[in-house]
Structure formats: C-alpha cells, structure tokens
Design a protein around this motif. Structure first.
Motif, short mmCIF file in Angstrom:
data_model
loop_
_atom_site.label_atom_id
_atom_site.label_comp_id
_atom_site.label_asym_id
_atom_site.label_seq_id
_atom_site.Cartn_x
_atom_site.Cartn_y
_atom_site.Cartn_z
N ILE A 131 0.89 -10.41 8.50
CA ILE A 131 -0.22 -9.47 8.66
C ILE A 131 -1.44 -10.30 9.01
O ILE A 131 -1.59 -11.42 8.53
N ARG A 132 -2.34 -9.75 9.79
CA ARG A 132 -3.56 -10.49 10.10
C ARG A 132 -4.28 -10.86 8.81
O ARG A 132 -4.14 -10.19 7.79
N ASP A 133 -5.06 -11.94 8.83
CA ASP A 133 -5.72 -12.38 7.60
C ASP A 133 -7.17 -11.92 7.55
O ASP A 133 -7.67 -11.27 8.47
N ASP A 134 -7.85 -12.28 6.46
CA ASP A 134 -9.21 -11.80 6.21
C ASP A 134 -10.25 -12.31 7.20
O ASP A 134 -11.37 -11.82 7.22
N ARG A 135 -9.89 -13.28 8.03
CA ARG A 135 -10.84 -13.72 9.07
C ARG A 135 -11.13 -12.58 10.04
O ARG A 135 -12.14 -12.58 10.71
N HIS A 136 -10.22 -11.63 10.12
CA HIS A 136 -10.38 -10.49 11.02
C HIS A 136 -10.99 -9.29 10.32
O HIS A 136 -10.96 -8.17 10.84
N GLY A 137 -11.51 -9.49 9.13
CA GLY A 137 -12.12 -8.41 8.36
C GLY A 137 -11.37 -8.16 7.07
O GLY A 137 -10.18 -8.50 6.96
N PRO A 138 -12.04 -7.55 6.09
CA PRO A 138 -11.41 -7.33 4.79
C PRO A 138 -10.34 -6.24 4.84
O PRO A 138 -10.34 -5.39 5.72
N THR A 139 -9.43 -6.32 3.86
CA THR A 139 -8.42 -5.28 3.69
C THR A 139 -8.43 -4.86 2.23
O THR A 139 -9.01 -5.54 1.39
N SER A 140 -7.81 -3.75 1.93
CA SER A 140 -7.64 -3.32 0.54
C SER A 140 -6.28 -2.67 0.39
O SER A 140 -5.63 -2.33 1.38
N TRP A 141 -5.85 -2.53 -0.86
CA TRP A 141 -4.54 -1.94 -1.17
C TRP A 141 -4.73 -0.65 -1.95
O TRP A 141 -5.57 -0.59 -2.85
N VAL A 142 -3.95 0.36 -1.60
CA VAL A 142 -3.96 1.62 -2.35
C VAL A 142 -2.54 2.00 -2.73
O VAL A 142 -1.58 1.63 -2.06
N SER A 143 -2.43 2.73 -3.84
CA SER A 143 -1.16 3.33 -4.25
C SER A 143 -1.23 4.80 -3.89
O SER A 143 -2.22 5.48 -4.22
N ILE A 144 -0.22 5.29 -3.20
CA ILE A 144 -0.13 6.71 -2.82
C ILE A 144 1.22 7.23 -3.28
O ILE A 144 2.26 6.70 -2.89
N THR A 145 1.21 8.26 -4.14
CA THR A 145 2.45 8.86 -4.62
C THR A 145 2.57 10.27 -4.07
O THR A 145 1.72 11.12 -4.32
N LEU A 146 3.63 10.49 -3.32
CA LEU A 146 3.89 11.78 -2.66
C LEU A 146 5.20 12.36 -3.19
O LEU A 146 6.07 11.62 -3.64
N ASN A 147 5.36 13.69 -3.05
CA ASN A 147 6.69 14.26 -3.28
C ASN A 147 7.11 15.07 -2.06
O ASN A 147 7.89 15.99 -2.14
N GLU A 148 6.56 14.67 -0.92
CA GLU A 148 7.00 15.20 0.37
C GLU A 148 7.22 14.00 1.27
O GLU A 148 6.91 12.88 0.87
#
Length: 193
Positions: A131-148
C-alpha cells in the motif's frame, strides 16, 4: 439437520486471489484461485465472496444448505478498511446511518451499521502488494460491521463519504475470525454458524 459428512473451512484469502476454485474462462488463466491454497473436497463453495484486491476471512463449505442459511440469516461481517486521509466524525456518522451507493446501476441506501475509527493500526499479515506509504498523505483505519453484502459495498461506502479504501480486510463472519491466521492459511472447522 446438517449432514455430518459435510466439511467446513475458514480461509484467510490473500490479496490477489479470486473467491473461486477453478477458472471458467480462458482470460482468467493467469489469475489465482482458492483451490491453489488447499485441496478442498469436491463440491466446496465459498460462503459469500471477497473481490480480488480484498483480503481476509472467507468461509468455505460443501453444504449448499449451510451456505444459503448463512446468507439468509444476515450474519454480521466485520471489515477493517484502511482509508485515504484522516476520517472525520461526520463521515463515520454518515456511514453508520446509511449512504446511497450504486448497485447494478441503481441507487441503493445501505442499512445502518456499526462503524468506528480504530485507534491503533491493526496487526495483519503483510500484503502481497504494498500500500502507498504516509509520504503520500495520511491514512486511517475504520471497523465497519455489516449484515448485508452488496458488490464492493464497503469500498463504495467509504468512497462516497470522501475517504476511498486503500486496503480492505474482512476480519470476522459471525463467530469466526482471522485472529492468529496467516494469509493463505486454511483451517477446518466444525460448523459455519
């Protein structure tokens, strides 16, 4: 009652693999398939799918009845998505409440779901393609729980709120998780539900 002769597995699908066991078309000859990870029994099928760039938990069974039951029961599926940028509280609220995405050319409003920002970067196996690194801008992580499970739903959802998904890993389906699994690992389990 479930036929005791059926077999069930959980698989950590690596990046770049298709959720299929064999190729149906000559143009797919260069693709990687689940069947190359393990000698699955005849009649095995993936319960749900993950697209080629997505990683993580995929359940496999020889029971069509079990597969249909899992899909019909709307079992929770939890994903960790690494998104481009530092996701905002407003974007998380939109994702939780449901957003309008395109499904087969038609507008579809996603069902309310559980979404939160992960405070720490999750510990996951290294991905085959960087994956591109933080030199190309910040990233963040999210948890998404679906039942579809609409086609590319999580990717469409994060994109529509302005934070495109860079890496997507399904970490849980119902009670089953990828905890302590390596990419490409296959574990036989007693049941899918």
């Amino acid at each position: 009652m479930e036929d005791i002769n059926h077999r069930h597995f959980k698989v950590f699908k690596p990046y770049g693999y298709l959720s299929q066991f064999i190729s149906n078309a000559s143009k797919q000859q260069s693709k990687k398939f689940l069947g190359t990870l393990f000698s699955f029994p005849v009649g095995s099928m993936a319960v749900g799918r993950l697209d080629e760039p997505s990683e993580g938990l995929l359940l496999v069974t020889t029971s069509g009845k079990t597969s249909a039951l899992v899909n019909s029961k709307k079992v929770d599926k939890e994903y960790y998505a690494q998104v481009d940028g530092v996701i905002t509280k407003e974007a998380i609220a939109e994702l939780k409440n449901g957003v309008t995405i395109s499904v087969e050319g038609k507008s579809y409003v996603t069902k309310p779901c559980n979404v939160f920002k992960l405070e720490n970067i999750p510990v996951l196996p290294k991905r085959a393609k960087k994956i591109r690194d933080d030199r190309h801008g910040p990233t963040s992580w999210v948890s998404i729980t679906l039942n579809e499970g609409k086609f590319r739903q999580v990717r469409k959802m994060t994109s529509i709120v302005g934070f495109p998904t860079l890496r997507l890993v399904r970490v849980r389906v119902g009670k089953h998780t990828i905890k302590k699994m390596d990419a490409g690992e296959v574990i036989e389990i007693d049941n899918v539900l």
